[in-house]
Each structure stands twice: as structure tokens, then as C-alpha cells.
Write a protein that holds these residues in place. Structure first.
Motif, PDB file in Angstrom:
ATOM      1  N   HIS A   1     -16.358   0.198   8.402  1.00  0.00           N
ATOM      2  CA  HIS A   1     -15.538   0.673   7.289  1.00  0.00           C
ATOM      3  C   HIS A   1     -15.332   2.167   7.460  1.00  0.00           C
ATOM      4  O   HIS A   1     -16.211   2.864   7.988  1.00  0.00           O
ATOM      5  CB  HIS A   1     -16.224   0.384   5.950  1.00  0.00           C
ATOM      6  N   ALA A   2     -14.185   2.670   7.027  1.00  0.00           N
ATOM      7  CA  ALA A   2     -13.852   4.085   7.237  1.00  0.00           C
ATOM      8  C   ALA A   2     -14.771   5.022   6.470  1.00  0.00           C
ATOM      9  O   ALA A   2     -15.018   6.155   6.914  1.00  0.00           O
ATOM     10  CB  ALA A   2     -12.399   4.339   6.833  1.00  0.00           C
ATOM     11  N   ARG A   3     -15.314   4.574   5.327  1.00  0.00           N
ATOM     12  CA  ARG A   3     -16.133   5.474   4.510  1.00  0.00           C
ATOM     13  C   ARG A   3     -17.537   4.937   4.262  1.00  0.00           C
ATOM     14  O   ARG A   3     -18.516   5.618   4.519  1.00  0.00           O
ATOM     15  CB  ARG A   3     -15.439   5.736   3.170  1.00  0.00           C
ATOM     16  N   ASN A   4     -17.653   3.734   3.745  1.00  0.00           N
ATOM     17  CA  ASN A   4     -18.952   3.176   3.394  1.00  0.00           C
ATOM     18  C   ASN A   4     -18.917   1.690   3.712  1.00  0.00           C
ATOM     19  O   ASN A   4     -18.134   0.939   3.124  1.00  0.00           O
ATOM     20  CB  ASN A   4     -19.246   3.414   1.910  1.00  0.00           C
TER      21      ASN A   4
ATOM     22  N   ASP B   1     -18.649  -1.136   1.233  1.00  0.00           N
ATOM     23  CA  ASP B   1     -17.380  -1.469   0.592  1.00  0.00           C
ATOM     24  C   ASP B   1     -16.621  -2.570   1.311  1.00  0.00           C
ATOM     25  O   ASP B   1     -15.505  -2.929   0.909  1.00  0.00           O
ATOM     26  CB  ASP B   1     -16.512  -0.214   0.468  1.00  0.00           C
ATOM     27  N   THR B   2     -17.213  -3.137   2.376  1.00  0.00           N
ATOM     28  CA  THR B   2     -16.660  -4.352   2.972  1.00  0.00           C
ATOM     29  C   THR B   2     -17.062  -5.585   2.173  1.00  0.00           C
ATOM     30  O   THR B   2     -16.595  -6.684   2.457  1.00  0.00           O
ATOM     31  CB  THR B   2     -17.117  -4.522   4.431  1.00  0.00           C
TER      32      THR B   2
ATOM     33  N   ARG C   1     -22.596  -0.695  -5.407  1.00  0.00           N
ATOM     34  CA  ARG C   1     -22.619  -1.050  -3.979  1.00  0.00           C
ATOM     35  C   ARG C   1     -24.024  -1.513  -3.617  1.00  0.00           C
ATOM     36  O   ARG C   1     -25.010  -0.880  -3.984  1.00  0.00           O
ATOM     37  CB  ARG C   1     -22.276   0.172  -3.127  1.00  0.00           C
TER      38      ARG C   1
ATOM     39  N   ASP D   1     -12.178  -3.574  -2.156  1.00  0.00           N
ATOM     40  CA  ASP D   1     -12.180  -2.194  -1.686  1.00  0.00           C
ATOM     41  C   ASP D   1     -11.156  -1.383  -2.488  1.00  0.00           C
ATOM     42  O   ASP D   1     -10.331  -1.935  -3.214  1.00  0.00           O
ATOM     43  CB  ASP D   1     -11.853  -2.168  -0.192  1.00  0.00           C
TER      44      ASP D   1
ATOM     45  N   ARG E   1     -19.190   2.210  -7.502  1.00  0.00           N
ATOM     46  CA  ARG E   1     -17.842   2.475  -7.022  1.00  0.00           C
ATOM     47  C   ARG E   1     -16.999   3.096  -8.128  1.00  0.00           C
ATOM     48  O   ARG E   1     -17.012   2.632  -9.269  1.00  0.00           O
ATOM     49  CB  ARG E   1     -17.186   1.173  -6.547  1.00  0.00           C
TER      50      ARG E   1
END
Length: 393
Positions: free
Chosen positions: A372-375, A378-379, A350, A383, A343
Motif C-alpha cells: 500500500h502507498a501509505r499504510n 488500509d488494504t 486500523r 480505503d 482512519r
């Protein structure tokens, strides 16, 4: 227990634990790395290793590094690249700092640490080299005490607690009884667990302290029946950094409920019984080389070895600055079914987490349905919007 050696023994010399010597192409440079570990590490005392607590080291992390570099030998040879690994045990924070300075003077391009948080910070502040943290899970190293050149192969405490919280939500075990040990580390980890509980909308119906004691007057402070009575809950979350109380808690609660946290169902980076994505082959190779099962800490060290090999192959001629820049850009295969990367906001690798009871892998996180909006990885952990790291990368 290993023999104690003073830091001065390592201040001026490289101990070549692993040297992948290949027909190096003209102009190629050797990527030198130094692993700094505690001398006479109490986590590796025989009595603790024999107990084999879930989530605790099973042996020296140099084992995982050596396996990874041996596996990468063919690719390194093909690229005309070379990695040399040295070891530097340190008995004190000052000795760890001195070992880091000595390694930098001797041409090291990367430092690897399996040290307490304060020692890790001292090492990172003493040099201008990238530091790969293999062992310390403290969120402070990823947040308010982060460093621009520090990268974390081990998952953070927040990643572990988020993985547990997601698993509880997926099973609709929403009401929790929280049991917390008496150490300062337990208090910090309990706060992290509560942050994950709030993040995923779970409820703590009660929080109770426990204490293991040889004093007969304090025996009831670790009595599972007394601790788990008087509340209605779907699961018991136990925070026990030592591990002794947590391992005895499952099947001893007043209500027939699952135990999670440091006993029962535990979130780890790796378990030797993981059976997907080539993981059995990784565990077998490690067991053959190290003569013991592969733990989560060994996986982190194995990934550090893969990182060293990847950056050496990406820039076989160096220099050190090229290798340092390549670390943050690396995309790695951790035999977990997806590509892994660092990250940008905290240097954390990650990675999916494995939920295990010690006998096998029960589930994986991120849990199915988590978005998650991107990856989706990352939850797990802090974040980007939660970034507290003041240092730009």
C-alpha cells in the motif's frame, strides 16, 4: 439470561461498573463514559454461548472494558487522571436513544455501544458526544451512514472479507464456491464478500443458497454433498451469520477442499490462542478476570477501554471537547505487532486480522507481499479513495 430492566432505570443514574479512583491532581476532571447494550441480548443466551461459534460473542463486553481500565490504573494514577464507566442496558431503539440523552445530561464525555446498526445511529444522532462502536460490523456505519463523531473498534465486514481474500490469493486458491444463507444479513455480507473477491482477482465459479429447516421436504437445501457437487473449486466460502450450518461444513464437501468464511478458516480481530506480541498475556489476564476465553468482541471492548485511558491521560483536565479530539489522534497498542490508529475517512480502527480455525491462529492479514502507498493496514476495508462517508471529521 440476564434480568430485563427498563430504560427508565438507567435514565437518571450512573451504574459504576468501573471507577478508577486515584489521588487525582488538582484541577483534574473525571472522564465519564457510558456503555449502552441490548437488554436480554439474544447473542448472550446460554444455548448460544455454549455453542461457542467462531466470530460470535462469548460474554458481555463490559468484561473487556473492565480489564483494560484495570490494566491502565497505574498510568492513570501517574497522570492524575480518572475514568468512570457506567452501564445502561436498553430494551428498544427508543430506550437506547433515551439512555444516550440521559448519559449526556449526566456529564458523560464518551458513549460506547454494542448495538444493532439502527440503534447505533439513533444513539449517535441523539447526542453531541463521540460514540465508540464495539460490536456492529456493518460497512454502512463506516460508509454511507457514517457519523463524524463515530469510531469503530470492531473490524468491519469488509475488513474480514478482505483478510480472507488476501489469504486465498497468497495460497493460490483462486476458484471459489460461494454458499450463502437465506437471511437479509447473509445477503448483505455475501455482497461484501464478492466485493473483496473482485478486489483481489479471485473467481466465483458458482454461488448457491442453503437453508437449514426442520421440514423434511427441505432437507436437501442444507446437504453439503449436494451443495458442493457439480463444480470445480479451490475453496468453499460460506456466509452464515447464524453459524449453525457453517460449523458443520468442513470435511463434508464433495471435493477435498478448505472451507473459509464463517466456518473452517475465519478472519477475526482476536483469538485466545494468538501467541505473538504479548497476546498470550492479554488473553490470560482476561481469562483470569472473566473466567472465559477472550473473543474478538472482547478484544474490541478491551481496545475501547485502552482508548478511554489514553485520552484521559492525554488530557487529564479535560474538558469533554479535548477528550473528543484526542480519540481520533490516539495511537494504540493492541498486542498485534504494530501501532493502531483510527482512519480519518471513516473512523475505523486500523488493525491486522487473524485467520483461525478455532484451534489456533493460522495466518495474519495483511498477507505477506500485499503493498500500500501509505499504510498496509488500509488494504483491509474501504480505503480513502473508496470513501462514501459524507460527514467531515
Amino acid at each position: 439470561m440476564r434480568t430485563r430492566a427498563t430504560a427508565s432505570c438507567f435514565a437518571g443514574a450512573w451504574l459504576m461498573a468501573v471507577a478508577l479512583v486515584a489521588p487525582v491532581a488538582a484541577g483534574a476532571a473525571v472522564l465519564k463514559a457510558t456503555l449502552i447494550t441490548p437488554d436480554d441480548d439474544p447473542r448472550l443466551e446460554r444455548s448460544r454461548l455454549e455453542r461457542a461459534y467462531l466470530g460470535h460473542p462469548g460474554g458481555p463486553l463490559s468484561d473487556g472494558l473492565e480489564v483494560a481500565l484495570e490494566e491502565a490504573k497505574f498510568e492513570l494514577e501517574a497522570a492524575g487522571a480518572e475514568v468512570a464507566l457506567a452501564a445502561a442496558p436498553a430494551a428498544t431503539l427508543e430506550a437506547a436513544r433515551a439512555a444516550a440523552v440521559a448519559a449526556e445530561k449526566n456529564g458523560a464525555a464518551v458513549l460506547l455501544t454494542d448495538l444493532p446498526a439502527e440503534w447505533t445511529l439513533a444513539v449517535a444522532d441523539a447526542v453531541k458526544l463521540p460514540v465508540l462502536n464495539l460490536g456492529d460490523a456493518s460497512d454502512r456505519l463506516r460508509q454511507q451512514d457514517c457519523r463524524a463523531r463515530m469510531f469503530h473498534l470492531a473490524p468491519s465486514e469488509r475488513m474480514r472479507s478482505d483478510a480472507l481474500a488476501q489469504t486465498l490469493v497468497s495460497r493460490k486458491w483462486s476458484k471459489l464456491l460461494l454458499l450463502v444463507g437465506g437471511s437479509p444479513q447473509d445477503a448483505l455480507r455475501a455482497a461484501t464478500a464478492q466485493a473483496s473477491i473482485r478486489r483481489y482477482g479471485l473467481q466465483v465459479v458458482a454461488s448457491k443458497p442453503f437453508k437449514l429447516s426442520a421440514d423434511p421436504r427441505e432437507r436437501d437445501l442444507a446437504n453439503p454433498l449436494l451443495l458442493t457437487a457439480g463444480n470445480n473449486y479451490d475453496a468453499v466460502w460460506v456466509v452464515d451469520s447464524d453459524g449453525e450450518f457453517a460449523r458443520t461444513l468442513p470435511y463434508r464437501t464433495v471435493l477435498p477442499r478448505p472451507v473459509v468464511g464463517d466456518g473452517g478458516l475465519v478472519a477475526l480481530a482476536w483469538h485466545a490462542q494468538f501467541e505473538r506480541y504479548g497476546a498470550p498475556q492479554v488473553s490470560r489476564r482476561f481469562t483470569k478476570a472473566a473466567k472465559r476465553p477472550m473473543t474478538a468482541q472482547d478484544w474490541a471492548a478491551w481496545m475501547a477501554g485502552k482508548t478511554l485511558a489514553a485520552v484521559a491521560i492525554a488530557a487529564p483536565k479535560g474538558p469533554n471537547t479535548a477528550w473528543a479530539q484526542a480519540i481520533g489522534k490516539s495511537t494504540l497498542d493492541g498486542s498485534k505487532g504494530t501501532s493502531l490508529s483510527f482512519r480519518a475517512w471513516d473512523g475505523q480502527l486500523r488493525q491486522p486480522m487473524l485467520l483461525t480455525d478455532g484451534q489456533g491462529v493460522i495466518a495474519q492479514a495483511p498477507a505477506e507481499g500485499v503493498l500500500h502507498a501509505r499504510n498496509v493496514l488500509d488494504t483491509l476495508g474501504a480505503d480513502a479513495p473508496e470513501k462514501l462517508c459524507p460527514n467531515a471529521r
